[in-house]
Motif scaffolding. Structure first.
Motif, PDB file in Angstrom:
ATOM      1  N   ARG A  81       0.835  -1.198   0.000  1.00 38.95           N
ATOM      2  CA  ARG A  81       0.000   0.000   0.000  1.00 38.95           C
ATOM      3  C   ARG A  81       0.873   1.252   0.000  1.00 38.95           C
ATOM      4  NH1 ARG A  81      -1.807  -3.783   3.259  1.00 38.95           N
ATOM      5  NH2 ARG A  81      -0.495  -3.015   4.946  1.00 38.95           N
ATOM      6  N   ALA A  82       0.405   2.275  -0.724  1.00 37.50           N
ATOM      7  CA  ALA A  82       1.069   3.577  -0.750  1.00 37.50           C
ATOM      8  C   ALA A  82       0.070   4.585  -1.319  1.00 37.50           C
ATOM      9  CB  ALA A  82       2.335   3.541  -1.599  1.00 37.50           C
ATOM     10  N   PRO A  83       0.180   5.850  -0.928  1.00 41.36           N
ATOM     11  CA  PRO A  83      -0.735   6.860  -1.486  1.00 41.36           C
ATOM     12  C   PRO A  83      -0.436   7.193  -2.944  1.00 41.36           C
ATOM     13  CG  PRO A  83       0.847   7.888  -0.002  1.00 41.36           C
ATOM     14  CD  PRO A  83       1.023   6.408   0.145  1.00 41.36           C
ATOM     15  N   VAL A  84       0.784   6.860  -3.400  1.00 40.72           N
ATOM     16  CA  VAL A  84       1.174   7.172  -4.776  1.00 40.72           C
ATOM     17  C   VAL A  84       1.865   5.961  -5.394  1.00 40.72           C
ATOM     18  CG1 VAL A  84       2.597   8.640  -6.272  1.00 40.72           C
ATOM     19  CG2 VAL A  84       1.486   9.628  -4.251  1.00 40.72           C
ATOM     20  N   VAL A  85       1.511   5.650  -6.637  1.00 41.78           N
ATOM     21  CA  VAL A  85       2.246   4.647  -7.401  1.00 41.78           C
ATOM     22  C   VAL A  85       2.807   5.317  -8.646  1.00 41.78           C
ATOM     23  CG1 VAL A  85       0.933   2.672  -6.571  1.00 41.78           C
ATOM     24  CG2 VAL A  85       0.155   3.871  -8.616  1.00 41.78           C
ATOM     25  N   HIS A  86       4.048   4.980  -8.956  1.00 44.11           N
ATOM     26  CA  HIS A  86       4.768   5.613 -10.062  1.00 44.11           C
ATOM     27  C   HIS A  86       5.198   4.509 -11.021  1.00 44.11           C
ATOM     28  CE1 HIS A  86       8.359   8.409 -11.304  1.00 44.11           C
ATOM     29  NE2 HIS A  86       7.502   8.210 -12.283  1.00 44.11           N
ATOM     30  N   VAL A  87       4.679   4.540 -12.233  1.00 47.19           N
ATOM     31  CA  VAL A  87       4.893   3.463 -13.196  1.00 47.19           C
ATOM     32  C   VAL A  87       5.975   3.857 -14.196  1.00 47.19           C
ATOM     33  CG1 VAL A  87       3.805   1.973 -14.921  1.00 47.19           C
ATOM     34  CG2 VAL A  87       2.460   2.828 -12.977  1.00 47.19           C
ATOM     35  N   HIS A  88       6.924   2.935 -14.408  1.00 46.21           N
ATOM     36  CA  HIS A  88       7.984   3.131 -15.393  1.00 46.21           C
ATOM     37  C   HIS A  88       7.979   2.058 -16.478  1.00 46.21           C
ATOM     38  CE1 HIS A  88      10.153   6.070 -12.814  1.00 46.21           C
ATOM     39  NE2 HIS A  88       9.704   5.316 -11.831  1.00 46.21           N
ATOM     40  N   SER A  89       7.442   0.899 -16.191  1.00 48.68           N
ATOM     41  CA  SER A  89       7.583  -0.258 -17.084  1.00 48.68           C
ATOM     42  C   SER A  89       6.804  -0.064 -18.381  1.00 48.68           C
ATOM     43  CB  SER A  89       7.123  -1.529 -16.368  1.00 48.68           C
ATOM     44  OG  SER A  89       5.819  -1.362 -15.875  1.00 48.68           O
ATOM     45  N   TYR A  90       7.182  -0.841 -19.399  1.00 45.44           N
ATOM     46  CA  TYR A  90       6.583  -0.713 -20.729  1.00 45.44           C
ATOM     47  C   TYR A  90       5.403  -1.637 -20.955  1.00 45.44           C
ATOM     48  CZ  TYR A  90      10.403   2.262 -22.323  1.00 45.44           C
ATOM     49  OH  TYR A  90      11.275   3.295 -22.478  1.00 45.44           O
ATOM     50  N   ASN A  91       5.486  -2.837 -20.432  1.00 41.82           N
ATOM     51  CA  ASN A  91       4.422  -3.816 -20.674  1.00 41.82           C
ATOM     52  C   ASN A  91       3.536  -3.924 -19.448  1.00 41.82           C
ATOM     53  OD1 ASN A  91       5.441  -4.505 -23.241  1.00 41.82           O
ATOM     54  ND2 ASN A  91       6.969  -5.835 -22.289  1.00 41.82           N
ATOM     55  N   HIS A  92       2.279  -3.658 -19.626  1.00 42.58           N
ATOM     56  CA  HIS A  92       1.365  -3.686 -18.491  1.00 42.58           C
ATOM     57  C   HIS A  92       0.063  -4.345 -18.903  1.00 42.58           C
ATOM     58  CE1 HIS A  92       2.830   0.247 -19.866  1.00 42.58           C
ATOM     59  NE2 HIS A  92       3.574   0.244 -18.789  1.00 42.58           N
ATOM     60  N   GLY A  93      -0.483  -5.133 -18.006  1.00 40.29           N
ATOM     61  CA  GLY A  93      -1.804  -5.693 -18.229  1.00 40.29           C
ATOM     62  C   GLY A  93      -2.866  -4.678 -17.859  1.00 40.29           C
ATOM     63  N   PRO A  94      -4.097  -4.901 -18.289  1.00 40.59           N
ATOM     64  CA  PRO A  94      -5.183  -3.951 -17.993  1.00 40.59           C
ATOM     65  C   PRO A  94      -5.496  -3.843 -16.506  1.00 40.59           C
ATOM     66  CG  PRO A  94      -6.036  -5.963 -18.986  1.00 40.59           C
ATOM     67  CD  PRO A  94      -4.552  -6.030 -19.105  1.00 40.59           C
ATOM     68  N   GLY A  95      -5.017  -4.810 -15.700  1.00 45.44           N
ATOM     69  CA  GLY A  95      -5.327  -4.782 -14.273  1.00 45.44           C
ATOM     70  C   GLY A  95      -4.249  -4.182 -13.398  1.00 45.44           C
ATOM     71  N   LEU A  96      -3.248  -3.537 -14.002  1.00 45.84           N
ATOM     72  CA  LEU A  96      -2.136  -3.017 -13.210  1.00 45.84           C
ATOM     73  C   LEU A  96      -2.605  -2.072 -12.112  1.00 45.84           C
ATOM     74  CD1 LEU A  96       0.922  -2.652 -12.726  1.00 45.84           C
ATOM     75  CD2 LEU A  96       0.855  -0.779 -14.381  1.00 45.84           C
ATOM     76  N   LEU A  97      -3.405  -1.096 -12.462  1.00 46.22           N
ATOM     77  CA  LEU A  97      -3.839  -0.110 -11.468  1.00 46.22           C
ATOM     78  C   LEU A  97      -4.926  -0.649 -10.549  1.00 46.22           C
ATOM     79  CD1 LEU A  97      -3.851   3.172 -13.576  1.00 46.22           C
ATOM     80  CD2 LEU A  97      -2.054   2.266 -12.097  1.00 46.22           C
ATOM     81  N   ASP A  98      -5.592  -1.732 -10.957  1.00 46.00           N
ATOM     82  CA  ASP A  98      -6.611  -2.329 -10.090  1.00 46.00           C
ATOM     83  C   ASP A  98      -5.995  -2.821  -8.785  1.00 46.00           C
ATOM     84  OD1 ASP A  98      -8.469  -1.867 -12.049  1.00 46.00           O
ATOM     85  OD2 ASP A  98      -8.407  -3.909 -12.854  1.00 46.00           O
ATOM     86  N   ALA A  99      -4.736  -3.232  -8.846  1.00 46.79           N
ATOM     87  CA  ALA A  99      -4.061  -3.776  -7.666  1.00 46.79           C
ATOM     88  C   ALA A  99      -3.543  -2.693  -6.728  1.00 46.79           C
ATOM     89  CB  ALA A  99      -2.901  -4.660  -8.101  1.00 46.79           C
ATOM     90  N   THR A 100      -3.655  -1.430  -7.121  1.00 45.60           N
ATOM     91  CA  THR A 100      -3.095  -0.351  -6.290  1.00 45.60           C
ATOM     92  C   THR A 100      -4.117   0.297  -5.369  1.00 45.60           C
ATOM     93  OG1 THR A 100      -3.461   1.333  -8.002  1.00 45.60           O
ATOM     94  CG2 THR A 100      -1.367   0.123  -8.066  1.00 45.60           C
ATOM     95  N   ARG A 101      -5.324  -0.193  -5.378  1.00 41.94           N
ATOM     96  CA  ARG A 101      -6.359   0.215  -4.417  1.00 41.94           C
ATOM     97  C   ARG A 101      -6.625   1.722  -4.403  1.00 41.94           C
ATOM     98  NH1 ARG A 101      -4.736  -3.517   0.856  1.00 41.94           N
ATOM     99  NH2 ARG A 101      -4.576  -5.491  -0.280  1.00 41.94           N
ATOM    100  N   GLY A 102      -6.713   2.311  -5.556  1.00 42.35           N
ATOM    101  CA  GLY A 102      -7.097   3.715  -5.626  1.00 42.35           C
ATOM    102  C   GLY A 102      -6.011   4.708  -5.317  1.00 42.35           C
TER     103      GLY A 102
END
Length: 215
Positions: A81-102
């Motif tokens: 858990r974290a208040p901010v997620v910072h994405v750098h990677s190139y390949n992502h599934g459609p559920g990447l942000l679903d796992a970050t809980r808002g």
């Protein structure tokens, strides 16, 4: 999932496919700079590595050399858990942000894949669509040069996400000559941590930073 920390709560989660180990591109250099920068100001970051190409012995080396690292799937990201997620990677599934809980999401685009597809004459159709989906899904987008922002606009990506900032990954050498150096570096030179591909061959002096042109 493999992790070298029992902690589950962080100030930020950095999602990447590359660490500063056997670097395959410029992302590893950016991660290295963030690692030392966050440590200097006391930001508690988790380095979450997904969709990577590391061998088991390389994974062991990464876990031994860097604090707060986890390697796992996109779904396993939900363990942290974290208040901010910072994405750098190139390949992502459609559920990447679903796992970050808002959490608030920031996507640093190290290279616009639509232009890589054009400049390298390769088919990156699926990867381009994935990148476009993530652009639209994230709260904010960061680009690494004004040239990239110009391309972002030309691609029509502002309709996907108009919340865009530029954080240049260039460095300006010192204006004065360092002790022991034979000559001072030019004040107009800049270095770039970029992938070695044609569409990133962009060098501009600071006085021309706003004048971007296609390669």
């Amino acid at each position: 999932m493999i992790a070298n920390t029992p902690e589950r709560d962080f100030d930020v989660i950095e999602i990447t496919n590359e660490m500063p180990h056997n670097r395959m591109g410029g992302v590893g250099s950016v991660i290295e700079a963030l690692t030392s920068g966050f440590a200097a100001i006391g930001v508690r970051a988790l380095w979450y590595v997904t969709d990577h190409g590391y061998q088991p012995y390389e994974v062991d080396a990464i876990l031994a050399s860097r604090a707060s690292v986890a390697l796992g799937s996109e779904a396993e990201l939900a363990h942290f858990r974290a208040p901010v997620v910072h994405v750098h990677s190139y390949n992502h599934g459609p559920g990447l942000l679903d796992a970050t809980r808002g959490a608030r999401s920031l996507f640093t685009i190290h290279s616009l894949l639509a232009y890589e597809e054009i400049s390298n004459a390769v088919n990156l159709h699926d990867a381009v669509l994935d990148q476009e989906r993530l652009i639209a899904a994230c709260d904010e987008v960061v680009l690494v040069s004004e040239a990239e922002r110009a391309y972002y606009r030309e691609l029509g990506y502002e309709r996907l996400n108009p919340r865009v900032s530029v954080v240049a990954n260039g460095i300006r050498p010192p204006l004065s000559r360092p002790p022991g150096r034979a000559a001072a570096c030019s004040a107009t030179a800049a270095g770039w941590c970029r992938a070695n591909i044609p569409n990133t061959y962009r060098w501009r002096s600071p006085s021309r930073a706003s004048k971007a042109s296609k390669p």
